[in-house]
Design a protein around this motif. Structure first.
Motif, PDB file in Angstrom:
ATOM      1  N   GLU A 170       0.666  -1.479   0.225  1.00 14.93           N
ATOM      2  CA  GLU A 170      -0.186   0.019  -0.275  1.00 14.93           C
ATOM      3  C   GLU A 170       1.257   1.116   0.364  1.00 14.93           C
ATOM      4  OE1 GLU A 170      -3.212   0.363   2.900  1.00 14.93           O
ATOM      5  OE2 GLU A 170      -3.523  -1.807   1.861  1.00 14.93           O
ATOM      6  N   ASN A 171       2.104   1.153   0.491  1.00 17.94           N
ATOM      7  CA  ASN A 171       2.996   2.183   0.921  1.00 17.94           C
ATOM      8  C   ASN A 171       4.538   2.226  -0.132  1.00 17.94           C
ATOM      9  OD1 ASN A 171       4.421   4.981   1.226  1.00 17.94           O
ATOM     10  ND2 ASN A 171       4.382   3.938   4.021  1.00 17.94           N
ATOM     11  N   PRO A 172       4.512   2.111  -0.443  1.00 16.91           N
ATOM     12  CA  PRO A 172       5.877   1.558  -1.769  1.00 16.91           C
ATOM     13  C   PRO A 172       7.277   2.306  -0.734  1.00 16.91           C
ATOM     14  CG  PRO A 172       4.904   2.518  -2.894  1.00 16.91           C
ATOM     15  CD  PRO A 172       4.167   2.433  -1.903  1.00 16.91           C
ATOM     16  N   LYS A 173       6.861   3.603   0.006  1.00 16.09           N
ATOM     17  CA  LYS A 173       7.785   4.103   0.238  1.00 16.09           C
ATOM     18  C   LYS A 173       8.785   3.269   1.149  1.00 16.09           C
ATOM     19  CE  LYS A 173       9.368   8.764   2.548  1.00 16.09           C
ATOM     20  NZ  LYS A 173      10.002   8.628   2.808  1.00 16.09           N
ATOM     21  N   GLY A 174      10.210   4.095  -0.294  1.00 16.76           N
ATOM     22  CA  GLY A 174      11.843   3.322   0.171  1.00 16.76           C
ATOM     23  C   GLY A 174      12.158   2.528  -0.665  1.00 16.76           C
ATOM     24  N   TYR A 175      11.305   1.623  -0.869  1.00 17.26           N
ATOM     25  CA  TYR A 175      11.903   0.155  -1.763  1.00 17.26           C
ATOM     26  C   TYR A 175      12.092   0.222  -3.487  1.00 17.26           C
ATOM     27  CZ  TYR A 175       9.922  -2.231   1.897  1.00 17.26           C
ATOM     28  OH  TYR A 175       9.875  -2.698   2.961  1.00 17.26           O
ATOM     29  N   GLY A 176      12.768   0.020  -3.609  1.00 11.90           N
ATOM     30  CA  GLY A 176      13.135  -0.362  -5.301  1.00 11.90           C
ATOM     31  C   GLY A 176      11.881  -0.538  -5.944  1.00 11.90           C
ATOM     32  N   ARG A 177      11.397   0.134  -6.840  1.00 11.54           N
ATOM     33  CA  ARG A 177      10.394  -0.102  -7.637  1.00 11.54           C
ATOM     34  C   ARG A 177      10.064  -1.427  -8.988  1.00 11.54           C
ATOM     35  NH1 ARG A 177       9.557   3.084  -4.177  1.00 11.54           N
ATOM     36  NH2 ARG A 177       8.005   5.030  -3.825  1.00 11.54           N
ATOM     37  N   VAL A 178      10.255  -2.111  -8.973  1.00 11.31           N
ATOM     38  CA  VAL A 178       9.172  -2.698 -10.349  1.00 11.31           C
ATOM     39  C   VAL A 178       8.722  -2.206 -11.719  1.00 11.31           C
ATOM     40  CG1 VAL A 178       9.268  -5.739 -11.518  1.00 11.31           C
ATOM     41  CG2 VAL A 178       9.322  -5.105  -7.995  1.00 11.31           C
ATOM     42  N   LEU A 179       9.395  -2.052 -12.882  1.00 10.28           N
ATOM     43  CA  LEU A 179       9.062  -1.611 -13.597  1.00 10.28           C
ATOM     44  C   LEU A 179       8.925  -2.777 -14.803  1.00 10.28           C
ATOM     45  CD1 LEU A 179      11.292   1.456 -14.703  1.00 10.28           C
ATOM     46  CD2 LEU A 179       9.070   1.616 -12.512  1.00 10.28           C
ATOM     47  N   VAL A 222      12.267 -14.841 -13.934  1.00  9.12           N
ATOM     48  CA  VAL A 222      11.144 -14.876 -13.057  1.00  9.12           C
ATOM     49  C   VAL A 222      11.469 -13.684 -11.493  1.00  9.12           C
ATOM     50  CG1 VAL A 222      10.944 -17.321 -14.312  1.00  9.12           C
ATOM     51  CG2 VAL A 222      11.759 -16.519 -11.646  1.00  9.12           C
ATOM     52  N   GLY A 223       9.944 -13.487 -11.273  1.00  4.19           N
ATOM     53  CA  GLY A 223       9.615 -12.828 -10.015  1.00  4.19           C
ATOM     54  C   GLY A 223       8.203 -13.921  -9.484  1.00  4.19           C
ATOM     55  N   LEU A 224       9.605 -13.616  -7.991  1.00  4.41           N
ATOM     56  CA  LEU A 224       7.457 -14.410  -7.454  1.00  4.41           C
ATOM     57  C   LEU A 224       7.011 -13.555  -6.055  1.00  4.41           C
ATOM     58  CD1 LEU A 224       6.190 -17.389  -7.136  1.00  4.41           C
ATOM     59  CD2 LEU A 224       8.232 -17.473  -5.406  1.00  4.41           C
ATOM     60  N   GLU A 225       5.426 -12.995  -6.506  1.00  2.01           N
ATOM     61  CA  GLU A 225       5.310 -12.281  -4.964  1.00  2.01           C
ATOM     62  C   GLU A 225       5.240 -13.334  -4.403  1.00  2.01           C
ATOM     63  OE1 GLU A 225       2.172 -10.542  -5.997  1.00  2.01           O
ATOM     64  OE2 GLU A 225       1.222  -9.614  -4.417  1.00  2.01           O
ATOM     65  N   ALA A 226       6.216 -12.242  -2.869  1.00  5.30           N
ATOM     66  CA  ALA A 226       5.866 -12.799  -1.365  1.00  5.30           C
ATOM     67  C   ALA A 226       5.289 -12.233  -1.230  1.00  5.30           C
ATOM     68  CB  ALA A 226       7.521 -12.206  -0.625  1.00  5.30           C
ATOM     69  N   ALA A 227       5.401 -12.937   0.517  1.00  6.77           N
ATOM     70  CA  ALA A 227       4.261 -12.726   1.717  1.00  6.77           C
ATOM     71  C   ALA A 227       4.542 -11.282   1.938  1.00  6.77           C
ATOM     72  CB  ALA A 227       3.683 -13.349   2.766  1.00  6.77           C
ATOM     73  N   ARG A 228       3.645 -10.456   2.193  1.00 10.85           N
ATOM     74  CA  ARG A 228       3.942  -8.865   2.113  1.00 10.85           C
ATOM     75  C   ARG A 228       4.370  -8.899   4.014  1.00 10.85           C
ATOM     76  NH1 ARG A 228      -1.072  -6.089   1.959  1.00 10.85           N
ATOM     77  NH2 ARG A 228      -1.382  -6.821   0.054  1.00 10.85           N
ATOM     78  N   GLU A 229       4.035  -8.977   4.634  1.00 13.18           N
ATOM     79  CA  GLU A 229       4.792  -9.436   6.535  1.00 13.18           C
ATOM     80  C   GLU A 229       5.974 -10.113   6.292  1.00 13.18           C
ATOM     81  OE1 GLU A 229       2.925 -11.760   9.712  1.00 13.18           O
ATOM     82  OE2 GLU A 229       4.547 -13.376   8.041  1.00 13.18           O
ATOM     83  N   ALA A 281      19.851  -8.396 -17.404  1.00 10.65           N
ATOM     84  CA  ALA A 281      19.334  -9.680 -17.230  1.00 10.65           C
ATOM     85  C   ALA A 281      18.250 -10.020 -18.699  1.00 10.65           C
ATOM     86  CB  ALA A 281      18.969 -10.659 -16.271  1.00 10.65           C
ATOM     87  N   VAL A 282      17.585  -8.764 -18.475  1.00  3.31           N
ATOM     88  CA  VAL A 282      16.341  -8.651 -19.552  1.00  3.31           C
ATOM     89  C   VAL A 282      17.328  -8.062 -20.362  1.00  3.31           C
ATOM     90  CG1 VAL A 282      14.256  -7.427 -20.189  1.00  3.31           C
ATOM     91  CG2 VAL A 282      14.556  -7.676 -17.624  1.00  3.31           C
ATOM     92  N   SER A 329       4.153  -5.994 -22.388  1.00  6.98           N
ATOM     93  CA  SER A 329       4.037  -7.789 -21.950  1.00  6.98           C
ATOM     94  C   SER A 329       4.074  -7.494 -20.658  1.00  6.98           C
ATOM     95  CB  SER A 329       4.652  -8.784 -22.680  1.00  6.98           C
ATOM     96  OG  SER A 329       6.005  -8.449 -22.158  1.00  6.98           O
ATOM     97  N   GLY A 330       4.472  -7.023 -20.309  1.00  7.97           N
ATOM     98  CA  GLY A 330       3.601  -7.363 -17.960  1.00  7.97           C
ATOM     99  C   GLY A 330       4.855  -8.604 -17.693  1.00  7.97           C
ATOM    100  N   GLU A 331       6.309  -8.325 -18.457  1.00 10.00           N
ATOM    101  CA  GLU A 331       7.450  -8.855 -18.207  1.00 10.00           C
ATOM    102  C   GLU A 331       7.915  -7.963 -17.689  1.00 10.00           C
ATOM    103  OE1 GLU A 331       8.563 -12.385 -18.740  1.00 10.00           O
ATOM    104  OE2 GLU A 331       6.603 -12.340 -19.561  1.00 10.00           O
ATOM    105  N   ILE A 332       9.175  -8.134 -15.994  1.00  8.81           N
ATOM    106  CA  ILE A 332      10.218  -7.681 -15.593  1.00  8.81           C
ATOM    107  C   ILE A 332      11.220  -6.582 -17.010  1.00  8.81           C
ATOM    108  CG2 ILE A 332      11.337  -7.043 -13.656  1.00  8.81           C
ATOM    109  CD1 ILE A 332      10.290  -9.118 -12.284  1.00  8.81           C
TER     110      ILE A 332
END
Ligand code: UD1
Ligand code: CA
Length: 459
Positions: A134-143, A214-221, A206-207, A147-150
């Protein structure tokens, strides 16, 4: 897992505003980095490295017993530079490298194993954990590409306004083929806002090389990165919930788990009840059927069916089964309370053993003393253990009765079955079964008080 690991822990941790290196700040009572080291240890990898820089000695010390090899990074030129410190040591290694941040201590073993399995299944060159916040502040953003690929990762400081609105972030957990990793890192430049070599640049590389990513979604906590004290408090809450859940699953009752703090190294037996306001710290072991009310217990061993009433402070002490402590007792290091003994209000103990079934119910200081079985320590008893230069021992044998307001000037021994009259100052040994009294005989002056009253009134 067939892989090697690199844990990054050299950073300054500027945002913590602390004299202590960030990764040494405690979480659930142990340095946050220890959680990451324990995780790596439990994965049984071929080799693990820890990149150290700030307070390198203290940070390296955490790795010692876990078979993790510390490598020094100096100067601190960014996460990409940090990983390169392991290049030489991995010269002949082929396979995946697991890279973790030392400030991401909530990751669970299962998540890493799932990530590894996914990476292997996909036959990928690079894998990374991502998460939507919800609040991504401070993190690197995934562009992402159309096509939806990272496509790449952009650090917050380098991101445009629009990019900052992206709420999918890099969790800082990677699996990467060793050969590709070090080849890509040799291409990374420091032409960014922070003038650092970013590990995250390997994603774009790499791209551009058409590698399978591959990107895998992790549990937020699990992927909270601790950069600030506020993040640390958030992580503490996650940890507290986890630890408390665990002990409840093991049969421990908590009236209000949100008000209970249990350290990562504590163990509790079933049917124990932990009331609100309890803090259990260090390597504390609590037996079963124990009742604990608000207070703090540290590095102590508590037997079965003990009751610890409100507001006790207990440190490096041992309490055997069936004993009762408090309220308001202070058990300092070296206190031993034997089976069924009782320590009541405002009693302080230090390097003292209170024997089986003995009682010190009110207002006492018991220091450097050995007290036998079935002893009664009257209210206001004090062991005078310190003469200004050294500490001396008091020995009270089985079955002794110590009257209220007794001072025992150590070194001194009270023999078994003896009785000390209230108000006595014991300065020499008392033989078994004797009565010791040291006070002047009482005189009653009849009518004296009444006469004085009249005098005062001028009658
Ligand atoms: C990093 C990632 C970011 C990600 C976030 C996840 C980079 C450039 N950015 O950002 O994309 O969203 O983690 O939590 O990697 N360290 C070193 N040597 C250094 C610098 C850092 O060992 O020269 C260590 C730190 O001690 C820390 C870890 O690397 O444990 C991450 O560094 P930090 O500065 O916290 O990176 P973030 O800005 O959080
Ligand atoms: Ca971080």
């Amino acid at each position: 897992m067939k892989a090697v690991a690199i844990i990054l822990a050299a950073g300054r941790g500027t945002r913590m505003k602390s004299r202590l290196a960030k990764v040494l700040h405690p979480l659930a009572g142990v340095p946050m980095l220890s959680h990451v080291i324990n995780l790596v240890h439990s994965l049984h990898l071929e080799k693990s490295f820890l990149i150290v820089g700030r307070q390198a000695e203290a940070v390296s010390a955490l790795a010692k017993t876990k078979g993790v090899i510390p490598l020094l990074q100096y100067p601190l030129l960014g996460t990409g530079d940090a990983v390169r410190k392991a290049e030489k040591a991995l010269k002949n290694f082929q396979g995946p490298v697991l890279i973790l941040n030392g400030d991401t201590p909530l990751l669970r073993e299962k998540s890493i194993r799932d990530f590894y399995a996914y990476y292997q299944r996909e036959n990928a060159t690079v894998g990374l954990l991502t998460v939507r916040l919800e609040n991504p502040k401070g993190y690197g953003r995934v562009l992402r590409q159309k096509s939806g690929e990272i496509a790449r990762i952009v650090e917050e400081k380098d991101a445009t306004q629009e990019e900052r609105r992206i709420n999918e972030v890099n969790a800082g957990v990677y699996l990467c083929d060793a050969a590709f990793l070090f080849e890509a890192l040799s291409q990374v430049r420091s032409d960014n806002k922070q003038k650092e070599y970013y590990l995250t640049d390997i994603i774009g590389i790499a791209v551009s090389q058409g590698k399978h990513l591959v990107g895998l979604e992790a549990a937020r906590e699990e992927v909270i990165g601790i950069n600030s004290r506020a993040n640390l408090a958030d992580a503490e809450e996650v940890m507290r919930t986890r630890i408390n859940r665990h002990w409840m699953d093991e049969g421990v009752t908590m009236i209000d788990p949100s008000q209970v703090r249990i350290g990562a190294a504590v163990a509790i037996g079933m049917d124990s009840v932990i009331h609100p306001g309890v803090c259990l710290e260090g390597e504390t072991i609590i037996g079963s059927g124990v009742q604990i009310y608000a207070g703090r217990i540290r590095e102590s061993k508590i037997g079965n069916d003990v009751i610890i009433k409100d507001h006790c402070v207990i440190e490096n002490a041992e309490i055997e089964s069936g004993a009762a402590i408090g309220p308001f007792a202070h058990l300092r290091p070296g206190s031993v309370v034997r089976k069924g003994a009782k320590v009541g209000n405002f009693v302080e103990m230090k390097k003292t053993e209170l024997g089986e079934g003995s009682k010190a119910s009110h207002l006492s200081y018991l220091g450097d003393a050995t007290i036998g079985k079935g002893v009664n320590i009257g209210a206001g008893t004090i062991t005078c253990n310190y003469d200004g230069l050294k500490k001396d021992q008091t020995i009270i044998e089985d079955g002794v009765f110590i009257g209220s307001d007794t001072q025992l000037v150590a070194p001194v021994t009270v023999g078994a079955g003896a009785l000390i009259a209230a108000g006595t100052t014991v300065t020499k040994d008392v033989p078994p079964d004797a009565l010791a009294v040291s006070r002047t005989k009482q005189e009653n002056h009849l009518e004296w008080a009444k006469k004085r009253r009249l005098r005062q009134k001028g009658v």
